[in-house]
Write a protein that holds these residues in place. Structure first.
Motif, PDB file in Angstrom:
ATOM      1  N   ARG A  31      39.256 130.422 -12.284  1.00 28.07           N
ATOM      2  CA  ARG A  31      40.344 131.380 -12.057  1.00 28.07           C
ATOM      3  C   ARG A  31      41.280 131.456 -13.247  1.00 28.07           C
ATOM      4  NH1 ARG A  31      38.328 134.671  -9.487  1.00 28.07           N
ATOM      5  NH2 ARG A  31      40.370 135.609  -9.129  1.00 28.07           N
ATOM      6  N   SER A  36      35.172 136.225 -12.616  1.00 25.37           N
ATOM      7  CA  SER A  36      35.218 137.001 -11.371  1.00 25.37           C
ATOM      8  C   SER A  36      34.907 136.126 -10.152  1.00 25.37           C
ATOM      9  CB  SER A  36      34.221 138.158 -11.436  1.00 25.37           C
ATOM     10  OG  SER A  36      32.896 137.681 -11.381  1.00 25.37           O
ATOM     11  N   ARG A  37      35.486 136.525  -9.022  1.00 24.45           N
ATOM     12  CA  ARG A  37      35.263 135.776  -7.782  1.00 24.45           C
ATOM     13  C   ARG A  37      33.795 135.829  -7.377  1.00 24.45           C
ATOM     14  NH1 ARG A  37      38.722 133.585  -4.551  1.00 24.45           N
ATOM     15  NH2 ARG A  37      40.474 134.703  -5.505  1.00 24.45           N
ATOM     16  N   GLU A  40      31.993 133.258  -9.384  1.00 23.42           N
ATOM     17  CA  GLU A  40      32.332 131.930  -8.857  1.00 23.42           C
ATOM     18  C   GLU A  40      31.527 131.618  -7.588  1.00 23.42           C
ATOM     19  OE1 GLU A  40      37.063 131.722  -9.755  1.00 23.42           O
ATOM     20  OE2 GLU A  40      36.180 130.220  -8.444  1.00 23.42           O
ATOM     21  N   ASN A  41      31.486 132.582  -6.688  1.00 31.78           N
ATOM     22  CA  ASN A  41      30.773 132.360  -5.420  1.00 31.78           C
ATOM     23  C   ASN A  41      29.283 132.113  -5.663  1.00 31.78           C
ATOM     24  OD1 ASN A  41      33.137 132.691  -3.992  1.00 31.78           O
ATOM     25  ND2 ASN A  41      32.798 134.874  -3.583  1.00 31.78           N
TER      26      ASN A  41
END
Length: 359
Positions: A31, A36-37, A40-41
């Protein structure tokens, strides 16, 4: 049967990101660095599915390896040219499962020494010491206490550290050949340096080596540069002024500019004089600077391989001694510079189909 250990590279491949990105996500820094999320996921999901465990740091410290590389550079923010070198180094390090940490020194010797000390204290596996423009540097204390490579720099005095620099002599030869092969044997002027080696000193190593290569090709072809205008600062303003002053005295056949920013100014001065490129005056330059993309016709320029330089420095850092890698005595590895042809050179050579034709 012993299960093969899952590596960071495995996680990166499964999640479709680079090893560097995977490492940053799993270390909790995703973060902060605006990863980007979604990325990350994917990384965390891949790590769970593969059963990855972050043993690299603790095991690395016990074995003397932290899988990190330090890069110290004199300028990043103020120079867009530095981005390519840093990008190449990051990609080369990430491809080996290493994370690269960068420190900007501003060229201050005290800051350089403190950055070397801080990186050695954190047990980085190697340090790349870089400068934006090719120059001779004083090697900071402690840099040669472990694996290190000089990037775009040569050591002042004796040093066992290898250097990675652009092949500027060959670049000079390539630029000169463009004009010679196009038939420009008279009326060639230099912009950025004088015709003599003693007049190339304001810009240091780069100007001297380019001029050496240019003179080699010109001498072999029987071409003499009519004149040259030294410029302490390779800027569009100086390129403009040098060309305007030249046009007051003569009409050149070709300009060999030592930097694309000089060429940018030269284009403007030629236009102000009612001359066009290349119909009236041919122009060749160096660097492939972003400013060159705004010129019309596109500039013929010899490309500075910033990305390749950064990648090669990391490659040499991890190479094995005696197998083309880090030597026992200092070596200089020169990265080739290629010509990017634009439309700025007019050929004065008759096409083969018309050579020798009779009426």
């Amino acid at each position: 049967m012993v299960r093969q250990r899952v590596t960071l590279a495995d996680v990166a491949k499964a999640s479709g990101v680079s090893p560097t990105t995977a490492s940053l996500v799993l270390s909790g820094r995703g973060r902060d660095l605006r990863i980007s999320r979604d990325a990350e996921n994917r990384v965390r999901a891949a790590a769970r599915e593969l059963g990855y465990r972050r043993y690299a740091v603790s095991d690395g410290v016990l074995k003397g390896r932290t899988r990190t590389v330090g890069l110290i550079i004199d300028s990043v923010v103020s120079s867009p040219l530095a981005g390519g070198m840093v990008r190449g180094a990051v990609e080369a390090a990430g491809g080996r499962g290493f994370v690269l940490f960068t420190g900007e020194s501003g060229g201050d010797p005290e800051v350089e020494r403190s950055l070397v000390e801080a990186m050695r204290d954190r047990r980085v596996d190697g340090i790349v010491f870089a400068t934006v423009s090719t120059k001779v540097v004083v090697v900071p204390k402690g840099l040669d206490d472990g694996p290190a490579v000089l990037l775009n720099a040569l050591p002042r005095g004796w040093s066992s550290l290898p250097s990675v620099v652009p092949d500027e002599v060959q670049a000079g030869r390539s630029a000169a050949r463009v004009l010679v092969e196009a038939g420009h044997r008279e009326g060639v002027h230099l912009v950025g340096v004088g015709p003599g080696l003693d007049q190339a000193s304001p810009a240091g190593i780069t100007a001297v080596e380019r001029l050496i290569g240019i003179r080699e090709v010109f001498d072999d072809a029987g071409v003499t540069a009519v004149g040259g205008r030294p410029c302490a600062d390779w800027s569009p303003e100086n390129g403009y002024d040098a060309t305007r002053e030249l046009l007051r005295r003569t009409r050149p056949s070709a300009l060999l500019c030592f930097d694309d920013r000089l060429a940018f100014g030269a284009y403007q001065a030629l236009a102000d004089a009612g001359l066009s490129v290349p119909e009236d005056v041919s122009v060749v330059s160096f660097d492939d600077h972003s400013i060159a993309s705004w010129l019309r016709p596109l500039l013929t320029t010899v490309v500075l391989p910033h990305r390749e330089l950064g990648a090669k420095a990391v490659e040499m850092l991890f190479a094995e001694p005696g197998r083309g890698g880090l030597p026992s005595a200092a070596t200089v590895h020169r990265v080739p510079m290629t010509v990017r042809h634009g439309g700025s050179v007019k050929s004065l050579v008759a096409p083969l189909s018309t050579q020798g034709a009779t009426r």
